[in-house]
Design an enzyme around this catalytic site. Sequence first.
Site, PDB file in Angstrom:
ATOM      1  N   TYR A  51       0.812  -1.222   0.000  1.00 36.89           N
ATOM      2  CA  TYR A  51       0.000   0.000   0.000  1.00 36.89           C
ATOM      3  C   TYR A  51       0.846   1.273   0.000  1.00 36.89           C
ATOM      4  O   TYR A  51       0.387   2.308   0.468  1.00 36.89           O
ATOM      5  CB  TYR A  51      -0.941  -0.009   1.213  1.00 36.89           C
ATOM      6  CG  TYR A  51      -2.147  -0.910   1.029  1.00 36.89           C
ATOM      7  CD1 TYR A  51      -2.971  -0.797  -0.100  1.00 36.89           C
ATOM      8  CD2 TYR A  51      -2.492  -1.867   1.974  1.00 36.89           C
ATOM      9  CE1 TYR A  51      -4.078  -1.604  -0.277  1.00 36.89           C
ATOM     10  CE2 TYR A  51      -3.604  -2.685   1.805  1.00 36.89           C
ATOM     11  CZ  TYR A  51      -4.390  -2.547   0.677  1.00 36.89           C
ATOM     12  OH  TYR A  51      -5.503  -3.346   0.503  1.00 36.89           O
ATOM     13  N   PHE A  59      -5.638   7.009   7.100  1.00 32.42           N
ATOM     14  CA  PHE A  59      -6.004   5.642   7.484  1.00 32.42           C
ATOM     15  C   PHE A  59      -4.890   4.627   7.212  1.00 32.42           C
ATOM     16  O   PHE A  59      -5.099   3.421   7.382  1.00 32.42           O
ATOM     17  CB  PHE A  59      -7.293   5.217   6.763  1.00 32.42           C
ATOM     18  CG  PHE A  59      -7.234   5.325   5.258  1.00 32.42           C
ATOM     19  CD1 PHE A  59      -6.664   4.320   4.486  1.00 32.42           C
ATOM     20  CD2 PHE A  59      -7.752   6.445   4.610  1.00 32.42           C
ATOM     21  CE1 PHE A  59      -6.612   4.418   3.102  1.00 32.42           C
ATOM     22  CE2 PHE A  59      -7.702   6.552   3.219  1.00 32.42           C
ATOM     23  CZ  PHE A  59      -7.128   5.534   2.468  1.00 32.42           C
ATOM     24  N   ARG A  94     -12.372  -5.661 -11.780  1.00 36.10           N
ATOM     25  CA  ARG A  94     -12.754  -4.562 -10.878  1.00 36.10           C
ATOM     26  C   ARG A  94     -14.268  -4.352 -10.888  1.00 36.10           C
ATOM     27  O   ARG A  94     -14.853  -3.933  -9.895  1.00 36.10           O
ATOM     28  CB  ARG A  94     -11.984  -3.278 -11.210  1.00 36.10           C
ATOM     29  CG  ARG A  94     -10.565  -3.336 -10.608  1.00 36.10           C
ATOM     30  CD  ARG A  94      -9.844  -2.023 -10.571  1.00 36.10           C
ATOM     31  NE  ARG A  94     -10.262  -1.069  -9.565  1.00 36.10           N
ATOM     32  CZ  ARG A  94      -9.721  -0.948  -8.346  1.00 36.10           C
ATOM     33  NH1 ARG A  94      -8.747  -1.735  -7.953  1.00 36.10           N
ATOM     34  NH2 ARG A  94     -10.138  -0.027  -7.525  1.00 36.10           N
ATOM     35  N   THR A 100     -14.372   0.846  -4.235  1.00 37.46           N
ATOM     36  CA  THR A 100     -13.600   0.753  -2.993  1.00 37.46           C
ATOM     37  C   THR A 100     -14.476   0.812  -1.740  1.00 37.46           C
ATOM     38  O   THR A 100     -14.303   0.027  -0.816  1.00 37.46           O
ATOM     39  CB  THR A 100     -12.552   1.888  -2.964  1.00 37.46           C
ATOM     40  OG1 THR A 100     -11.810   1.847  -4.189  1.00 37.46           O
ATOM     41  CG2 THR A 100     -11.611   1.751  -1.791  1.00 37.46           C
ATOM     42  N   ARG A 111     -17.642  -6.619  -3.090  1.00 31.78           N
ATOM     43  CA  ARG A 111     -17.515  -5.664  -1.984  1.00 31.78           C
ATOM     44  C   ARG A 111     -18.880  -5.167  -1.516  1.00 31.78           C
ATOM     45  O   ARG A 111     -19.107  -4.954  -0.320  1.00 31.78           O
ATOM     46  CB  ARG A 111     -16.637  -4.491  -2.423  1.00 31.78           C
ATOM     47  CG  ARG A 111     -15.153  -4.875  -2.510  1.00 31.78           C
ATOM     48  CD  ARG A 111     -14.337  -3.806  -3.183  1.00 31.78           C
ATOM     49  NE  ARG A 111     -12.907  -3.985  -2.969  1.00 31.78           N
ATOM     50  CZ  ARG A 111     -11.983  -3.178  -3.474  1.00 31.78           C
ATOM     51  NH1 ARG A 111     -12.332  -2.153  -4.228  1.00 31.78           N
ATOM     52  NH2 ARG A 111     -10.699  -3.388  -3.233  1.00 31.78           N
ATOM     53  N   ASN A 125     -13.209  -4.367   2.797  1.00 33.40           N
ATOM     54  CA  ASN A 125     -13.937  -4.673   1.553  1.00 33.40           C
ATOM     55  C   ASN A 125     -13.551  -6.022   0.953  1.00 33.40           C
ATOM     56  O   ASN A 125     -13.721  -6.254  -0.225  1.00 33.40           O
ATOM     57  CB  ASN A 125     -13.791  -3.518   0.558  1.00 33.40           C
ATOM     58  CG  ASN A 125     -12.346  -3.133   0.326  1.00 33.40           C
ATOM     59  OD1 ASN A 125     -11.440  -3.896   0.675  1.00 33.40           O
ATOM     60  ND2 ASN A 125     -12.120  -1.984  -0.260  1.00 33.40           N
ATOM     61  N   HIS A 128      -8.758  -7.495  -2.483  1.00 31.51           N
ATOM     62  CA  HIS A 128      -7.925  -6.534  -3.198  1.00 31.51           C
ATOM     63  C   HIS A 128      -7.929  -6.926  -4.666  1.00 31.51           C
ATOM     64  O   HIS A 128      -7.902  -8.104  -5.003  1.00 31.51           O
ATOM     65  CB  HIS A 128      -6.487  -6.562  -2.677  1.00 31.51           C
ATOM     66  CG  HIS A 128      -5.544  -5.793  -3.564  1.00 31.51           C
ATOM     67  ND1 HIS A 128      -5.464  -4.418  -3.512  1.00 31.51           N
ATOM     68  CD2 HIS A 128      -4.718  -6.194  -4.562  1.00 31.51           C
ATOM     69  CE1 HIS A 128      -4.601  -4.017  -4.434  1.00 31.51           C
ATOM     70  NE2 HIS A 128      -4.131  -5.068  -5.079  1.00 31.51           N
ATOM     71  N   GLU A 139       2.657  -5.281  -8.060  1.00 31.48           N
ATOM     72  CA  GLU A 139       2.095  -6.097  -6.985  1.00 31.48           C
ATOM     73  C   GLU A 139       2.411  -7.588  -7.180  1.00 31.48           C
ATOM     74  O   GLU A 139       2.761  -8.279  -6.218  1.00 31.48           O
ATOM     75  CB  GLU A 139       0.571  -5.903  -6.925  1.00 31.48           C
ATOM     76  CG  GLU A 139       0.161  -4.500  -6.483  1.00 31.48           C
ATOM     77  CD  GLU A 139      -1.321  -4.212  -6.656  1.00 31.48           C
ATOM     78  OE1 GLU A 139      -1.746  -3.095  -6.320  1.00 31.48           O
ATOM     79  OE2 GLU A 139      -2.062  -5.095  -7.128  1.00 31.48           O
TER      80      GLU A 139
END
Length: 170
Positions: A51, A59, A94, A100, A111, A125, A128, A139
Amino acid sequence: MSIEQLLILVKPDGVKKSLTGNILTKLSETRMLIIGAKTVKVNKELAERHYCQLKDKSFFGELVDYIQGKIYGESWNRVLAFVYQGNNAIARMRKIVGTTNPEEADPMSIRGAYGRITTKGVYENVVHCSSDSFEAEREIKLWFKPDEIVKHIYPTKEIVLEKEVKEVWA
Ligand code: UDP
Ligand code: MG
């Protein structure tokens, strides 16, 4: 149409809620190939690197704890990691994963159906999903070694390691 790879994680809340089967069934509707799969205990370094783009967000600390599964206890502090491959894979995944914020996500998305916002304000959620092909490559290389993926997707090189200590079956 272009063939893309992406990283999917079943986050610790998804593991704890026993949603792995539901999530994989939903994702299989895309008929994409799984070319890498494993379970990972996430340490702080991996969480922060995963991240890194969000490190200035308020956050961030809670997000790093969340992806490590810190609040769920010893049995659930892990994620399941998958590399998927398919045509226009990222946009299609997605869509099924959902936006999100789980409260705003389509209720038919993963989600939207399974996510929640904690009292601390973290979006739990459940999954990923890489956001674009650049991030996907970063990633996938962060989470997987070349020999953990059954297809050759990015260039590799051979290096000779001396005095390497490795755990093997006794
Ligand atoms: N997140 C959060 N609050 C926010 C934005 C993001 O808790 O306001 C969390 C959420 O778990 C999200 C993750 O941080 O999945 C990564 O954020 P990103 O913006 O990359 O969203 P994603 O790509 O996961 O949809
Ligand atoms: Mg993202």
